[in-house]
Design a protein around this motif. Sequence first.
Motif, PDB file in Angstrom:
ATOM      1  N   PHE A  16       0.833  -1.201   0.000  1.00  0.00           N
ATOM      2  CA  PHE A  16       0.000   0.000   0.000  1.00  0.00           C
ATOM      3  C   PHE A  16       0.869   1.253   0.000  1.00  0.00           C
ATOM      4  CE2 PHE A  16      -2.286   3.368   2.243  1.00  0.00           C
ATOM      5  CZ  PHE A  16      -3.337   3.522   1.362  1.00  0.00           C
ATOM      6  N   THR A  20       1.030   4.082  -2.941  1.00  0.00           N
ATOM      7  CA  THR A  20       0.768   5.490  -2.648  1.00  0.00           C
ATOM      8  C   THR A  20       1.915   6.367  -3.137  1.00  0.00           C
ATOM      9  OG1 THR A  20      -0.534   4.849  -0.722  1.00  0.00           O
ATOM     10  CG2 THR A  20       0.218   7.119  -0.804  1.00  0.00           C
ATOM     11  N   GLN A  64      -5.990   4.529  -7.183  1.00  0.00           N
ATOM     12  CA  GLN A  64      -5.515   4.387  -5.805  1.00  0.00           C
ATOM     13  C   GLN A  64      -6.663   3.986  -4.888  1.00  0.00           C
ATOM     14  OE1 GLN A  64      -2.435   4.530  -4.589  1.00  0.00           O
ATOM     15  NE2 GLN A  64      -3.110   4.195  -2.510  1.00  0.00           N
ATOM     16  N   THR A  68      -6.938   0.596  -2.715  1.00  0.00           N
ATOM     17  CA  THR A  68      -7.157   0.652  -1.270  1.00  0.00           C
ATOM     18  C   THR A  68      -8.366  -0.186  -0.868  1.00  0.00           C
ATOM     19  OG1 THR A  68      -6.210   2.863  -1.210  1.00  0.00           O
ATOM     20  CG2 THR A  68      -7.554   2.205   0.671  1.00  0.00           C
ATOM     21  N   VAL A  72      -7.961  -3.499   1.649  1.00  0.00           N
ATOM     22  CA  VAL A  72      -8.380  -3.372   3.045  1.00  0.00           C
ATOM     23  C   VAL A  72      -8.887  -4.695   3.639  1.00  0.00           C
ATOM     24  CG1 VAL A  72     -10.130  -2.296   4.532  1.00  0.00           C
ATOM     25  CG2 VAL A  72      -8.721  -0.900   3.037  1.00  0.00           C
ATOM     26  N   ASN A 105      -8.903  -6.422  -7.713  1.00  0.00           N
ATOM     27  CA  ASN A 105      -8.201  -5.201  -8.104  1.00  0.00           C
ATOM     28  C   ASN A 105      -7.923  -5.180  -9.604  1.00  0.00           C
ATOM     29  OD1 ASN A 105      -6.842  -2.726  -7.753  1.00  0.00           O
ATOM     30  ND2 ASN A 105      -4.898  -3.806  -7.692  1.00  0.00           N
TER      31      ASN A 105
END
Length: 142
Positions: A16, A20, A64, A68, A72, A105
């Motif tokens: 992650f 980022t 992004q 995320t 999660v 994803n």
Amino acid sequence: MAVAYATLFMFTVFPFLVMTVLTITSAVYLRNYLIRSAKLTMKPYKYSLKKKEAAVIKTIGIMQLGFTVTLVPVVVVSILFYTRYFQCKDVSTPYTIGFYMSTANGFVNVLVYTVRDAKFRSWIKDRLRYTQKQRRDSTTFF
């Protein structure tokens, strides 16, 4: 226990953080590229540059957010497992859901590209037309 936390960090938090940093780096690089490109063409670039920049940053932000949201569930299940809130017998269903969410994803990326990029949409349409044409041509020989 330290190995468990190191594993948790390496496979959940670290990806992650890398995503980022890459997102922010990409946005800055693309902004600089658009400014340099507009200056080289010697055109007034304020409005078109801002529009392109906003579109690129919006797409990167959506990517992004998709990353995320799909990461999660895996992070939450991993944390609950390593803090011993979940036992091996309890983690099966939540982990499976988290695993498929993280796998989703790739699907989210395709959806974002399809919605946000006209060139990608036209490329997909061309590929589908070509595949349909091949099927039609191959059936005529029988």
